[in-house]
Motif scaffolding. Structure first.
Motif, short mmCIF file in Angstrom:
data_model
loop_
_atom_site.label_atom_id
_atom_site.label_comp_id
_atom_site.label_asym_id
_atom_site.label_seq_id
_atom_site.Cartn_x
_atom_site.Cartn_y
_atom_site.Cartn_z
N ALA A 124 2.38 -0.94 -2.64
CA ALA A 124 2.72 -2.11 -1.83
C ALA A 124 1.60 -2.50 -0.87
CB ALA A 124 3.99 -1.82 -1.03
N ILE A 125 0.53 -1.72 -0.83
CA ILE A 125 -0.57 -1.99 0.09
C ILE A 125 -1.27 -3.28 -0.32
CG2 ILE A 125 -2.80 -1.15 0.95
CD1 ILE A 125 -1.68 1.68 0.61
N ARG A 126 -1.40 -4.21 0.65
CA ARG A 126 -2.06 -5.49 0.37
C ARG A 126 -3.46 -5.57 0.95
NH1 ARG A 126 -0.02 -9.79 2.85
NH2 ARG A 126 0.95 -8.56 4.47
N ILE A 127 -3.66 -4.99 2.13
CA ILE A 127 -4.96 -5.07 2.80
C ILE A 127 -5.38 -3.68 3.26
CG2 ILE A 127 -6.21 -6.04 4.78
CD1 ILE A 127 -4.21 -8.36 4.72
N VAL A 128 -6.66 -3.35 3.00
CA VAL A 128 -7.23 -2.07 3.43
C VAL A 128 -8.46 -2.37 4.28
CG1 VAL A 128 -8.21 0.12 2.73
CG2 VAL A 128 -6.41 -0.90 1.36
N SER A 129 -8.44 -1.88 5.51
CA SER A 129 -9.59 -2.01 6.40
C SER A 129 -10.40 -0.73 6.30
CB SER A 129 -9.13 -2.22 7.84
OG SER A 129 -10.24 -2.21 8.70
N ARG A 130 -11.71 -0.86 6.12
CA ARG A 130 -12.56 0.31 5.94
C ARG A 130 -13.92 0.05 6.55
NH1 ARG A 130 -16.44 -0.80 2.29
NH2 ARG A 130 -16.06 -2.50 0.84
N ASP A 131 -14.72 1.12 6.70
CA ASP A 131 -16.10 0.90 7.11
C ASP A 131 -16.92 0.59 5.86
OD1 ASP A 131 -16.21 3.38 5.92
OD2 ASP A 131 -16.78 4.45 7.72
N ARG A 132 -18.20 0.46 5.98
CA ARG A 132 -19.02 0.02 4.86
C ARG A 132 -19.44 1.14 3.91
NH1 ARG A 132 -20.47 -5.28 5.32
NH2 ARG A 132 -20.02 -6.18 7.35
N ALA A 133 -18.80 2.28 3.99
CA ALA A 133 -19.12 3.40 3.10
C ALA A 133 -18.72 3.07 1.67
CB ALA A 133 -18.40 4.66 3.57
N GLY A 134 -19.62 3.30 0.75
CA GLY A 134 -19.36 3.02 -0.67
C GLY A 134 -18.31 3.93 -1.26
N VAL A 135 -18.19 5.14 -0.70
CA VAL A 135 -17.21 6.10 -1.21
C VAL A 135 -15.80 5.55 -1.04
CG1 VAL A 135 -16.26 8.40 -0.84
CG2 VAL A 135 -18.71 8.06 -0.75
N ASP A 136 -15.50 5.02 0.14
CA ASP A 136 -14.17 4.46 0.38
C ASP A 136 -13.91 3.24 -0.50
OD1 ASP A 136 -13.75 6.37 2.34
OD2 ASP A 136 -14.43 5.07 3.96
N ALA A 137 -14.90 2.37 -0.63
CA ALA A 137 -14.75 1.17 -1.45
C ALA A 137 -14.45 1.52 -2.90
CB ALA A 137 -16.01 0.32 -1.38
N GLU A 138 -15.14 2.53 -3.42
CA GLU A 138 -14.92 2.96 -4.80
C GLU A 138 -13.50 3.49 -5.00
OE1 GLU A 138 -16.45 6.55 -7.70
OE2 GLU A 138 -17.81 5.79 -6.16
N ALA A 144 -6.23 0.89 -5.93
CA ALA A 144 -5.46 -0.25 -5.42
C ALA A 144 -6.26 -1.53 -5.63
CB ALA A 144 -5.14 -0.04 -3.95
N PRO A 145 -6.39 -1.96 -6.89
CA PRO A 145 -7.19 -3.16 -7.15
C PRO A 145 -6.56 -4.43 -6.58
CG PRO A 145 -6.13 -2.41 -9.16
CD PRO A 145 -5.87 -1.38 -8.11
N GLN A 146 -5.26 -4.41 -6.32
CA GLN A 146 -4.58 -5.58 -5.79
C GLN A 146 -4.87 -5.77 -4.30
OE1 GLN A 146 -3.13 -2.66 -6.21
NE2 GLN A 146 -1.88 -2.28 -4.41
N ALA A 147 -5.36 -4.75 -3.63
CA ALA A 147 -5.56 -4.79 -2.18
C ALA A 147 -6.85 -5.52 -1.83
CB ALA A 147 -5.59 -3.38 -1.61
N ILE A 148 -6.79 -6.32 -0.78
CA ILE A 148 -7.97 -6.97 -0.23
C ILE A 148 -8.66 -5.97 0.68
CG2 ILE A 148 -8.80 -8.85 1.25
CD1 ILE A 148 -6.24 -10.37 0.42
N GLN A 149 -9.97 -5.79 0.48
CA GLN A 149 -10.74 -4.86 1.32
C GLN A 149 -11.45 -5.61 2.43
OE1 GLN A 149 -13.14 -1.97 -0.74
NE2 GLN A 149 -11.92 -2.19 -2.59
N VAL A 150 -11.22 -5.17 3.65
CA VAL A 150 -11.87 -5.76 4.81
C VAL A 150 -12.81 -4.70 5.36
CG1 VAL A 150 -11.52 -6.73 7.10
CG2 VAL A 150 -9.82 -7.13 5.32
N ALA A 151 -14.11 -5.02 5.37
CA ALA A 151 -15.10 -4.06 5.85
C ALA A 151 -15.51 -4.39 7.28
CB ALA A 151 -16.32 -4.07 4.94
N ASP A 152 -15.49 -3.38 8.15
CA ASP A 152 -15.95 -3.60 9.52
C ASP A 152 -17.38 -3.08 9.66
OD1 ASP A 152 -15.71 -0.87 9.57
OD2 ASP A 152 -14.10 -0.82 11.01
N ARG A 153 -17.94 -3.28 10.81
CA ARG A 153 -19.31 -2.79 11.03
C ARG A 153 -19.29 -1.43 11.61
NH1 ARG A 153 -23.02 -7.18 13.81
NH2 ARG A 153 -21.94 -8.98 13.08
#
Length: 153
Positions: A124-138, A144-153
């Motif tokens: 059910a997760i729609r949005i994931v906030s993460r830092d710019r680490a490639g490990v988390d993005a992968e 969760a391909p349906q989730a929008i990823q929001v990267a912070d600085r």
């Protein structure tokens, strides 16, 4: 034989047995610790008239973290970030419910597979906030391909 007895009434609604702070002060310090963490939280507590060290605030957060863990049902906004068990040596991953502002889980490593495994059970997760680490993005993209990823600085 002495007939004199000493009586002391417990302050059960205000403090637990053998505790140095009232429940109200404990709650205040817990919220200060969540917002500001150790040393900064201790400085604010000093301004509020509460004498406490940064290490004590961190211990309070660790001790009470299990009481305040959010539930994983109906999750839509999740934060993923790394944190240090021992700075420069061992890192883990912290997952937070951004709507309730509560921790969800601590993962023992900083690995895409562990993030992916955790997110797999929560579709059910729609949005994931993460830092710019490639490990988390992968890991997020994989599970969760349906989730929008929001990267912070």
């Amino acid at each position: 034989m002495c007939r004199r007895r000493t009586f002391a009434q417990r302050l059960a609604p205000f403090t637990a047995r053998q505790q140095r702070r009232t429940a109200r002060v404990q709650t205040t310090l817990w919220h200060v610790g969540l917002a500001l963490s150790g040393a900064t939280g201790a400085r604010l507590a000093q301004r509020l008239g509460i004498s406490i060290s940064g290490e004590t605030i961190l211990r309070l957060l660790k001790r009470n973290s299990q009481k305040h863990v959010a539930t994983t049902s109906n999750l839509t906004l999740v934060g993923v970030d790394d944190w240090a068990f021992k700075r420069g040596h061992r890192y883990g991953t912290l997952l937070v419910d951004l709507e309730q502002r509560r921790p969800l889980d601590r993962l023992p490593d900083r690995d895409a597979t562990s993030v992916a495994n955790w997110l797999t059970g929560n579709r059910a997760i729609r949005i994931v906030s993460r830092d710019r680490a490639g490990v988390d993005a992968e890991g997020i993209t994989r599970s969760a391909p349906q989730a929008i990823q929001v990267a912070d600085r």
